[in-house]
Scaffold this active site. Structure first.
Site, short mmCIF file in Angstrom:
data_model
loop_
_atom_site.label_atom_id
_atom_site.label_comp_id
_atom_site.label_asym_id
_atom_site.label_seq_id
_atom_site.Cartn_x
_atom_site.Cartn_y
_atom_site.Cartn_z
N HIS A 259 40.15 30.97 51.93
CA HIS A 259 41.30 30.16 51.51
C HIS A 259 41.50 28.95 52.43
O HIS A 259 42.62 28.46 52.59
CB HIS A 259 42.57 31.02 51.42
N ALA B 218 33.19 39.86 40.37
CA ALA B 218 33.33 40.67 41.59
C ALA B 218 33.63 39.81 42.81
O ALA B 218 33.69 40.30 43.93
CB ALA B 218 32.06 41.48 41.81
N GLY B 219 33.74 38.52 42.60
CA GLY B 219 34.02 37.63 43.73
C GLY B 219 32.76 37.16 44.44
O GLY B 219 32.81 36.72 45.58
N SER C 229 30.31 32.66 38.40
CA SER C 229 30.65 31.48 37.59
C SER C 229 30.20 30.20 38.26
O SER C 229 29.67 29.29 37.59
CB SER C 229 32.13 31.45 37.24
N GLU D 89 35.22 23.49 36.73
CA GLU D 89 36.06 24.69 36.84
C GLU D 89 37.54 24.32 36.97
O GLU D 89 38.40 24.95 36.38
CB GLU D 89 35.60 25.53 38.05
N ASP E 209 32.19 27.65 46.77
CA ASP E 209 31.22 28.46 46.03
C ASP E 209 30.10 27.61 45.43
O ASP E 209 28.92 27.96 45.52
CB ASP E 209 31.93 29.23 44.91
C1 GLA Z 1 37.34 31.46 45.49
C2 GLA Z 1 37.28 29.96 45.28
C3 GLA Z 1 36.84 29.25 46.55
C4 GLA Z 1 37.68 29.68 47.75
C5 GLA Z 1 37.77 31.20 47.82
C6 GLA Z 1 38.73 31.67 48.88
O1 GLA Z 1 36.06 31.97 45.71
O2 GLA Z 1 36.39 29.65 44.23
O3 GLA Z 1 36.90 27.85 46.37
O4 GLA Z 1 38.94 29.09 47.73
O5 GLA Z 1 38.17 31.77 46.59
O6 GLA Z 1 38.23 31.36 50.13
#
Ligand code: GLA
Length: 376
Positions: A17, A105-106, A110, A142, A154
Site C-alpha cells: 500500500h 489470490a492476490g 489480472s 485497470e 503489479d
Molecule cells: C494491489 C494493487 C497494487 C498495490 C497493492 C498493495 O496489488 O494492485 O497496486 O497497491 O495492492 O500494496
C-alpha cells in the site's frame, strides 16, 4: 503474424500500500504466469478464448466503453482501449490465453493478463512500446476501464522483472533497480489462504481515500503542501495527530514506516543479511494487521503459524490483503514441516485448506514471434 507472450504474476516482498502513496515497493515476479498467443486479424474484431475458464469473448475495437461488462474480458478490452486512447492504431486479433496463477489470490493474475495483452498488441501492430509504458498503459486500463484504482506495482513487476532478482521501484520517479536475491538455503513459500473478500476492491479504494484524507490533514496542520505521504516525516504526522481520527493517523503512520522498511530491506538483501529481511517482513505484517487493517483472521493465523516456526525468517500477507496469499521466507529443509504445521493450525479454524507453492524470482514479460507453416 502470431506471437506468444508470457507475463508472470508477482509476490510483493515488502512495500505494501505504498505504491499509490508514491513510495517504494520491492516485488518479484514468480514462476507462475499468463501464457497468451495472439494472431493478427485484418479487421477490428478481437476474439478471446480463456482456456482455464473455457469461455469466449468478442469485442470490436471500435466499440469499447469503460466499465461496461464487468467480467474477465474487461482486462484485455481495457488494454485495447488505453492503447487506442494513447493514439496507437490497432488491428483486431484472435487470442487464446491460459495460465497457472491462482485467480483472485492476490498474485496479480489480472496485471499479468493486462501486460501480456498490451505486449501482444504492441508486437502485432509493430508499435515497439517499451516495457515501462506497457506497464503504465496496463495500469490505466485497470484504473479507468475496469474501475480498480490500483497502483503501478503489479504491472511493473510483471513487465520489468528479471530472473533471480527483486524489483526495487520508486513509484514517484518510476526509477527502478534489480536487486539480486541470494537466498542461500532459503526460499519463498507462497501460502494461498483461498479466502477472497467480495468487497476487496471497494475496501482497497477506501484505503486509498483514507491516505488522501490523511495527507490533506497533515498539510493543513503543518501548512505544508506535500504531494504524497511519501514526502511526510514521522515528526510531521505527529504534529497533525490532534486533527486526525486514530484510524487515519494509523494509516499514514504505517505508510511512512513501510517506506522506510523497503529501503532497509533492500540494503539488507544487498549485504546478504536475510535475518534482518525476515524481521522487516514480520514488522510489515504487524503494521498491515493492526494499523492499515487489511489482513483477516485466516491470513493472520497462517502468518502466526509461520512466524513462530523454526526455520522461517519472516512471513507476511502479500498484495492488497482482505484474504489472499502469505509469503514466508523459509529454510528449504523445513518446507515440508512448515506445511504440516500450517495445515494442522488451519484445519481447526479455517473453512478452507490453504494451498502451497514454492517460488523463485522469475523473469518478467517475454514475447516470442511464432512462425506457422506457410507464413511469410
Ligand atoms: C494491489 C494493487 C497494487 C498495490 C497493492 C498493495 O496489488 O494492485 O497496486 O497497491 O495492492 O500494496
Amino acid at each position: 503474424m502470431k506471437v506468444q507472450v508470457h507475463a508472470p504474476g508477482r509476490i510483493n516482498i515488502i512495500g505494501e500500500h505504498t505504491d499509490y502513496n508514491q513510495g517504494y515497493v520491492l516485488p518479484m515476479a514468480v514462476n507462475m504466469g499468463i501464457l497468451l498467443t495472439a494472431q493478427k486479424r485484418s479487421d477490428k474484431l478481437v476474439n478471446i478464448y480463456a482456456r482455464n475458464l473455457d469461455q469466449k469473448a468478442s469485442f470490436s475495437l471500435n466499440k469499447l466503453v469503460p466499465g461496461k461488462n464487468q467480467n474477465w474480458s474487461d482486462y484485455p478490452a481495457g488494454v485495447c482501449w488505453t492503447l487506442q486512447e494513447a493514439g496507437y492504431k490497432l488491428s483486431g486479433a484472435d487470442i487464446d490465453f491460459g495460465g497457472d496463477i491462482p485467480i483472485g489470490a492476490g498474485l496479480s493474475s489480472s496485471a499479468a493478463l493486462e501486460v501480456a495483452t498490451a505486449a501482444a498488441f504492441s508486437h502485432l501492430n509493430g508499435l515497439n512500446i517499451p516495457e515501462k509504458k506497457l506497464a503504465l498503459l496496463s495500469q490505466k486500463a485497470e484504473n479507468e476501464y475496469v474501475g480498480v484504482r490500483c497502483g503501478i506495482m503489479d504491472q511493473f513487476a510483471s513487465a520489468l522483472s528479471i530472473k533471480d532478482c527483486a524489483l526495487f521501484l520508486d513509484c514517484r520517479s518510476l526509477e527502478y533497480e534489480h536487486i539480486p536475491l541470494d537466498l542461500g538455503e532459503h526460499v519463498f513459500m507462497i501460502i494461498d489462504s483461498r479466502i477472497k473478500r467480495s468487497l476487496a476492491s471497494s475496501a482497497y479504494n477506501r484505503r486509498r481515500e483514507e491516505c488522501t484524507e490523511a495527507l490533506a490533514l497533515i498539510n493543513r496542520s503543518t501548512g505544508m503542501q506535500k504531494k504524497s505521504l511519501r514526502e511526510v516525516s514521522l515528526a510531521e504526522i505527529e504534529k497533525a495527530r490532534p486533527l486526525m481520527l486514530p484510524e487515519l493517523y494509523n494509516r499514514a503512520y504505517f505508510v511512512i514506516k513501510e517506506n522506510k522498511r523497503v529501503l532497509e530491506t533492500v540494503q539488507a538483501f544487498q549485504r546478504g543479511d536475510l535475518h534482518t529481511c525476515g524481521s522487516l517482513i514480520n514488522q510489515s505484517h504487524e503494521g498491515l494487521r493492526r494499523l492499515f487493517e487489511v489482513s483477516c483472521k485466516e491470513v493472520n493465523l497462517i502468518v502466526d503459524a509461520a512466524q513462530s516456526f523454526r526455520g522461517v525468517l519472516g512471513a507476511r500477507m502479500t498484495g492488497a490483503g482482505f484474504g489472499g496469499c502469505v509469503v514466508a521466507l523459509v529454510c528449504r529443509e523445513r518446507i515440508q514441516k512448515l506445511q504440516e504445521r500450517i495445515l494442522e493450525k488451519t484445519r481447526v479454524t479455517s473453512v478452507k485448506e490453504p494451498v502451497f507453492y514454492i517460488t523463485a524470482p522469475a523473469a518478467g514479460l517475454q514475447v516470442t514471434e511464432v512462425y506457422t507453416m506457410g507464413s511469410p
